[in-house]
Motif scaffolding. Structure first.
Motif, mmCIF file in Angstrom:
data_model
loop_
_atom_site.group_PDB
_atom_site.id
_atom_site.type_symbol
_atom_site.label_atom_id
_atom_site.label_comp_id
_atom_site.label_asym_id
_atom_site.label_seq_id
_atom_site.Cartn_x
_atom_site.Cartn_y
_atom_site.Cartn_z
ATOM 1 N N LEU A 5 0.675 -1.064 -0.194
ATOM 2 C CA LEU A 5 -0.062 0.059 -0.077
ATOM 3 C C LEU A 5 0.881 1.325 -0.107
ATOM 4 O O LEU A 5 1.373 1.702 1.081
ATOM 5 C CB LEU A 5 -0.718 -0.132 1.275
ATOM 6 C CG LEU A 5 -2.007 -1.035 1.184
ATOM 7 C CD1 LEU A 5 -2.618 -1.274 2.627
ATOM 8 C CD2 LEU A 5 -3.093 -0.606 0.195
ATOM 9 N N ALA A 14 -5.261 2.984 7.695
ATOM 10 C CA ALA A 14 -5.181 1.517 7.645
ATOM 11 C C ALA A 14 -6.480 0.713 8.223
ATOM 12 O O ALA A 14 -7.007 0.037 7.557
ATOM 13 C CB ALA A 14 -4.026 0.993 8.176
ATOM 14 N N ILE A 17 -9.467 1.186 5.921
ATOM 15 C CA ILE A 17 -9.154 0.358 4.579
ATOM 16 C C ILE A 17 -9.686 -1.226 4.937
ATOM 17 O O ILE A 17 -10.525 -1.453 4.175
ATOM 18 C CB ILE A 17 -7.836 0.631 4.031
ATOM 19 C CG1 ILE A 17 -7.569 2.080 3.273
ATOM 20 C CG2 ILE A 17 -7.498 -0.380 2.886
ATOM 21 C CD1 ILE A 17 -6.257 2.121 3.063
ATOM 22 N N GLU A 18 -9.124 -1.685 6.210
ATOM 23 C CA GLU A 18 -9.242 -2.966 6.347
ATOM 24 C C GLU A 18 -10.683 -3.121 6.532
ATOM 25 O O GLU A 18 -11.344 -4.387 6.188
ATOM 26 C CB GLU A 18 -8.505 -3.268 7.713
ATOM 27 C CG GLU A 18 -8.813 -4.671 8.204
ATOM 28 C CD GLU A 18 -8.018 -4.875 9.250
ATOM 29 O OE1 GLU A 18 -8.487 -5.027 10.725
ATOM 30 O OE2 GLU A 18 -6.542 -5.163 9.530
ATOM 31 N N THR A 31 -6.345 -8.541 6.351
ATOM 32 C CA THR A 31 -5.700 -7.755 7.545
ATOM 33 C C THR A 31 -4.673 -6.693 6.581
ATOM 34 O O THR A 31 -3.884 -6.992 5.903
ATOM 35 C CB THR A 31 -4.843 -8.515 8.298
ATOM 36 O OG1 THR A 31 -5.873 -9.315 9.138
ATOM 37 C CG2 THR A 31 -4.281 -7.597 9.260
ATOM 38 N N VAL A 32 -4.961 -5.310 6.738
ATOM 39 C CA VAL A 32 -4.027 -4.447 6.494
ATOM 40 C C VAL A 32 -2.970 -4.216 7.398
ATOM 41 O O VAL A 32 -3.250 -3.885 8.483
ATOM 42 C CB VAL A 32 -4.720 -3.053 6.278
ATOM 43 C CG1 VAL A 32 -3.680 -1.997 5.843
ATOM 44 C CG2 VAL A 32 -5.851 -3.252 5.082
ATOM 45 N N ASN A 33 -1.955 -4.682 7.151
ATOM 46 C CA ASN A 33 -0.439 -4.487 7.984
ATOM 47 C C ASN A 33 -0.002 -3.049 7.716
ATOM 48 O O ASN A 33 0.834 -2.632 6.689
ATOM 49 C CB ASN A 33 0.567 -5.465 7.767
ATOM 50 C CG ASN A 33 1.679 -5.558 8.493
ATOM 51 O OD1 ASN A 33 2.049 -4.594 9.167
ATOM 52 N ND2 ASN A 33 2.217 -6.990 8.726
ATOM 53 N N GLN A 37 3.038 -1.878 5.426
ATOM 54 C CA GLN A 37 2.424 -1.607 4.503
ATOM 55 C C GLN A 37 1.902 -2.339 3.418
ATOM 56 O O GLN A 37 2.041 -2.228 2.231
ATOM 57 C CB GLN A 37 3.218 -0.336 3.485
ATOM 58 C CG GLN A 37 3.552 1.002 4.214
ATOM 59 C CD GLN A 37 4.469 1.974 3.510
ATOM 60 O OE1 GLN A 37 5.569 1.489 3.348
ATOM 61 N NE2 GLN A 37 3.967 3.103 2.996
ATOM 62 N N SER A 38 1.509 -3.475 4.058
ATOM 63 C CA SER A 38 1.282 -4.530 2.896
ATOM 64 C C SER A 38 -0.301 -5.138 3.447
ATOM 65 O O SER A 38 -0.813 -4.939 4.393
ATOM 66 C CB SER A 38 1.944 -5.994 3.118
ATOM 67 O OG SER A 38 1.980 -6.428 4.277
ATOM 68 N N LEU A 39 -0.746 -5.949 2.389
ATOM 69 C CA LEU A 39 -2.198 -6.880 2.594
ATOM 70 C C LEU A 39 -1.897 -7.626 1.556
ATOM 71 O O LEU A 39 -1.349 -7.668 0.506
ATOM 72 C CB LEU A 39 -3.212 -5.830 2.331
ATOM 73 C CG LEU A 39 -3.743 -5.544 1.003
ATOM 74 C CD1 LEU A 39 -5.102 -5.184 0.966
ATOM 75 C CD2 LEU A 39 -3.011 -4.424 0.225
ATOM 76 N N VAL A 53 -9.922 1.234 -1.892
ATOM 77 C CA VAL A 53 -8.784 1.903 -1.415
ATOM 78 C C VAL A 53 -8.682 3.357 -2.039
ATOM 79 O O VAL A 53 -8.755 4.368 -1.294
ATOM 80 C CB VAL A 53 -7.470 1.143 -1.922
ATOM 81 C CG1 VAL A 53 -6.139 2.271 -1.202
ATOM 82 C CG2 VAL A 53 -7.416 -0.071 -0.847
ATOM 83 N N ILE A 62 -2.428 0.478 -4.186
ATOM 84 C CA ILE A 62 -2.058 -0.961 -4.282
ATOM 85 C C ILE A 62 -1.114 -1.000 -5.367
ATOM 86 O O ILE A 62 -1.360 -1.087 -6.735
ATOM 87 C CB ILE A 62 -3.223 -1.854 -4.376
ATOM 88 C CG1 ILE A 62 -4.359 -1.452 -3.209
ATOM 89 C CG2 ILE A 62 -2.690 -3.165 -4.279
ATOM 90 C CD1 ILE A 62 -5.611 -2.522 -3.150
#
Length: 698
Positions: A5, A14, A17-18, A31-33, A37-39, A53, A62
Motif C-alpha cells: 500500500l 489502514a 481500509i481494512e 488484514t491491512v498491515n 504497508q502490506s495486505l 482503497v 496498491i
C-alpha cells in the motif's frame, strides 16, 4: 498474493481500509498491515480492492513494489515555512493596507501549502459521513482559529502539523527499513547443477532431489544435505549466534546460512517454499495479523475517545459563555479548538503496532520466531513451563551403552533382532540401535510392522514376533521381564512371547539445558515441570540434574495433554500462562493445547513447528529465556507509550480547558507526543544491542 500500500502513512487510514475491505465477499479475514504497508489479496479481487482503497484514501495505491518519495513534500513544507515567517513579520510590523493584506495573503498561502492534503482529505471524509479523524480535527481547529482572527496561529498550527507528519512518516519508514533489513535473508539465486553444467536459477525453480553448488561467501538458497565438500557456515541469520558451524558430507544445511571458504555440493531436501528461510520470512511478515490485547484495546479506545473529545470540545465552546458571567464566545471557542488539536490518538494507534512488530523482528534476528504479537504479549505472563525431554532438554542423540540378554539369548542375537524390528522407525532411539548393530538390514526380513504410540514396536522378524519397547509394552503383552533402574532409557525385547533381554540407551543433556532452567527461574517463572514418555528413573535423573520442580514420566501423548490441562487448571488466574516446549510429532497435540506452544525448529518435526506459536530455530532451549526477555522489554515500552501519550494529552487537555495552553502547545501534545512514541517504539528493534537491561524479574 501480497501487495504494498504505497502512500499509507496513517494508522487510522489502514484501519478504515481494512474495515471496508472486509465487507467484500472473499475478503472477510483480510488484514491491512500498517507496519510494513502490506495486505494479502487473491489476484482476482485486486480491482475491487483498488476501487475501495482509492475511494477511502485517494492518496494510497496498491502496488507490487514499495517506496515513496518525500523530497517534494519537504520542499513544500520549507516554502510554507518561509512564507509563514515573512507573513508573520509583516502582520506584526504593519497594521494598515496594503501591507496588512499582503501579510494575510502570505499567511493564507502558507496555510494552504502546508495543509492542502489535510483539508482535501477532511472534505472527502465529510462527504462520506466520516468526521471523527485527525484531518477533521485539524481542519475545524484551524478554520476556527481563522474565524476568531488568529490567522498566524492557524497557519503555524497547520505547518507544525505538516512538519510533525513528515517526521512521523520518516520515522515509521525508517522502522520499516530496519525491519526489512532484519528480514533481508532471502537468497537471490541458486547454482543448479544439471548434466555436468552449473547455471544460476531462482531458488523457487529448484526441485527436491536436485543438486546445487554453494560457493564461498554465498547464501545457502535451499535446505539440503551436503554430498561433497567441507566448510564452515555462518548461521547467525537463522540462529542469532555468530559462532561458525562446521558442515561436511552427510550433514544437513539450511537456507539462509552463509558459506565460508569451502565449496559445497548440496542435495536439496525441501522446496524453497518449505525451507528455513521461507518459513522465517512468512512467520515474521504475517505476525502482525495476530494482534496483542494492547493493540486491540487501543483500536477500540480510539473509536470512542475521539468522538467523546469532539463532543466535549463542543460543550466547552457553547456552555460556559451561556452560564458564566462575563464569559465570551471567542475565548471559549479558542479553548475548544485547543482540545480538538490535542485529541488525536495517533501516538497510540501508530506506535503500539510498530513496537510489537519491532519486538518480533528483534526476536527473529536472534533465532526466535514468534507467530504473532498476541503470543509475544502472552510470554510476559508466563507462570508455568512444561518441557518434553528427548530432543528438547537432551540432545536426542542416543548411544547403546549396554546389551543385557536373558533366557538363553546371546548379545549379538538380541541386538540384531532389536535392530531389525526398528528398521522402519525414524525415532532417535531406533537409529541408535541400528547404529550399534552396524550392519545392513534387509527390510524384506521384516513384516507386520506396527508402531505402538508411547510404548514401542511390534514386528515380524524372520517369521518371529518381536516386541521392542518400554516397560508398559511388556506389561501390556503379559511378558514376565526384569525391571531395570539404570541411568538411561531401557528398551525391553521379547521374541515370540519370551523375554530376550534389554538394551540401555544413554542420551546427553544439551549444553544449555541447565542454563535454561536457571534463566527461567531468574525471570520469576513459578513452576517448571518435565513431561516425558520415558521411564520414571530417567525422568527423575534429568529433573534432579537440572533442578526442575516436578516430573511426570511414562506419559502417552494423550497423557501429556491431560497433564497440561491439569497444570492449566491450577494456574492462579487467567492472566497467568502455561508454555509447553517440545520437538517431536507426538508433541504436536500438547503444543496446540498449551497457552503458548514452543517447538524446536532445527531438528523438530514439521507437525510440531506448524502447531507451535513460538519456534526456536536452532534447537537451543535457552532461547526461550531470551524470548521472555524480549516480550517483557517490548511490553515495558508499550506501557511507556500508553502512559506517555495519555498522560501528556490529559495534562494539556486540562491546561486547554482552563485557558492556559494555546494551540501551539496543543500541536506539541499531538504531533510531538506521536513522534516521541514512535521513536520509543523503534527501540524494540534494537533489543540485544545493549539496550535491554533491567528486564530480568517481574
Amino acid at each position: 498474493m501480497r501487495y504494498t500500500l504505497e502512500g499509507l502513512s496513517c494508522a487510522g487510514c489502514a484501519a478504515r481500509i481494512e474495515q471496508e475491505l472486509r465487507k467484500v465477499k472473499g475478503l472477510e479475514q483480510v488484514t491491512v498491515n500498517f507496519t510494513n504497508q502490506s495486505l494479502d489479496l487473491p489476484p482476482e479481487l485486486l480491482p475491487v480492492a483498488r476501487e475501495i482503497v482509492t475511494r477511502i484514501e485517494p492518496g494510497v495505491n496498491i502496488v507490487d513494489t514499495t517506496g515513496q518519495g518525500q523530497g517534494p513534500r519537504f520542499y513544500i513544507i520549507l516554502v510554507a515555512g518561509l512564507l509563514l515567517v515573512i507573513g508573520f513579520i509583516i502582520n506584526m510590523q504593519f497594521s494598515r493596507p496594503p501591507y496588512l493584506w499582503a501579510g494575510y495573503m502570505l499567511l493564507l498561502t502558507s496555510y494552504f501549502l502546508a495543509g492542502w492534503r489535510v483539508l482535501a482529505t477532511a472534505v472527502r471524509n465529510l462527504i462520506r459521513g466520516r468526521v471523527f479523524d485527525e484531518n477533521f480535527l485539524m481542519t475545524i481547529a484551524t478554520i476556527g482559529a481563522i474565524a476568531i482572527h488568529q490567522l498566524p496561529e492557524a497557519a503555524a498550527v497547520m505547518l507544525l502539523y505538516a512538519v510533525g507528519e513528515y517526521f512521523q512518516e520518516r520515522a515509521v519508514n525508517q522502522s520499516r527499513r530496519s525491519i526489512a533489513a532484519l528480514l533481508d535473508i532471502r537468497p537471490a539465486y541458486a547454482n543448479l547443477r544439471l548434466e555436468g553444467e552449473t547455471k544460476k536459477v531462482r531458488p523457487e525453480e529448484v526441485e527436491v532431489g536436485q543438486v546445487i553448488v554453494v560457493k564461498p561467501g554465498e547464501k545457502v538458497p535451499l535446505d539440503g544435505e551436503v554430498v561433497e565438500g567441507v566448510s564452515f557456515v555462518d548461521t547467525s541469520v537463522l540462529t542469532g549466534e555468530a559462532v561458525p558451524r562446521k558442515v561436511e558430507k552427510g550433514e544437513k544445511i539450511q537456507a539462509g546460512m552463509i558459506n565460508g571458504q569451502g565449496l559445497l555440493t548440496v542435495k536439496v531436501t525441501r522446496p524453497f517454499g518449505e525451507s528455513s528461510v521461507a518459513r522465517i520470512l512468512d512467520m515474521v511478515e504475517n505476525a502482525a495479523t495476530r494482534k496483542a490485547p494492547t493493540e486491540q484495546f487501543i483500536t477500540t479506545f480510539s473509536r470512542y475517545y475521539t468522538p467523546a473529545v469532539v463532543l466535549g470540545a463542543a460543550a466547552l465552546a457553547v456552555i460556559p459563555p451561556m452560564v458564566l458571567p462575563g464569559a465570551d464566545f471567542p475565548t471559549w471557542v479558542y479553548r475548544a479548538l485547543v482540545l480538538l488539536v490535542i485529541s488525536c490518538p495517533c501516538a497510540l494507534v501508530i506506535s503500539i503496532p510498530l513496537g510489537y512488530f519491532g519486538g518480533i523482528g528483534a526476536a527473529s534476528r536472534q533465532g526466535i520466531l514468534v507467530k504473532g504479537a498476541n503470543f509475544l504479549d502472552a510470554l510476559t505472563g508466563l507462570h508455568t513451563v512444561a518441557f518434553d525431554k528427548t530432543g528438547t532438554l537432551t540432545r536426542g542423540v542416543f548411544r547403546v551403552t549396554q546389551v543385557v540378554p536373558s533366557n538363553g539369548f546371546q548379545e549379538d542375537e538380541l541386538l540384531a533382532v532389536a535392530a531389525a524390528a526398528e528398521v522402519y522407525s525414524d525415532h532417535p532411539i531406533a537409529q541408535s540401535i541400528r547404529a550399534a548393530y552396524g550392519q545392513n538390514i534387509d527390510p524384506q526380513r521384516v513384516g507386520a510392522y506396527r508402531e505402538i504410540p508411547g510404548q514401542g514396536i511390534s514386528a515380524m522378524v524372520d517369521g518371529k514376533r518381536v516386541l521392542a519397547g518400554n516397560d508398559r509394552l511388556m506389561y501390556r503383552e503379559g511378558i514376565a521381564h526384569d525391571v531395570c533402574s539404570v541411568a538411561g532409557t531401557v528398551i525391553y525385547v521379547a521374541i515370540d512371547g519370551v523375554f530376550a533381554g534389554y538394551l540401555v540407551i544413554a542420551d546427553e543433556l544439551k549444553p544449555d539445558a541447565g542454563e535454561t532452567i536457571a534463566g527461567l527461574k531468574n525471570l520469576g517463572i513459578k513452576k517448571i515441570v518435565l513431561l516425558t514418555g520415558d521411564d520414571e528413573a530417567v525422568a527423575r535423573r534429568v529433573a534432579g540434574e537440572l533442578g526442575i520442580d516436578a516430573y511426570f514420566a511414562e506419559l502417552l501423548p494423550e497423557g501429556k495433554v491431560a497433564k497440561v490441562e491439569e497444570l492449566q487448571a491450577a494456574l492462579p488466574d487467567r492472566r497467568c500462562k502455561l508454555a509447553f516446549v517440545g520437538d517431536g510429532i507426538n508433541d504436536a497435540p500438547v503444543i496446540t493445547r498449551a497457552d503458548i506452544g514452543v517447538a524446536m525448529g532445527g531438528l523438530g518435526s514439521d507437525a510440531a513447528i506448524e502447531a507451535a506459536n513460538v519456534v526456536l530455530v536452532d534447537d537451543a532451549p535457552a532461547k526461550l529465556v531470551r524470548a521472555v526477555e524480549i516480550s517483557r522489554y517490548t511490553s515495558r515500552i508499550m506501557k511507556q507509550n500508553v502512559a506517555l501519550a495519555l498522560g501528556i494529552k490529559a495534562f494539556f487537555l486540562g491546561l486547554g480547558a482552563f485557558g492556559v495552553a494555546t494551540i501551539w502547545e496543543a500541536v506539541f501534545a499531538d504531533v510531538g507526543v506521536t513522534l516521541l512514541a514512535v521513536f520509543n517504539a523503534t527501540r524494540t528493534l534494537r533489543y540485544g544491542n545493549g539496550v535491554a537491561a533491567g528486564v530480568k524479574r517481574v
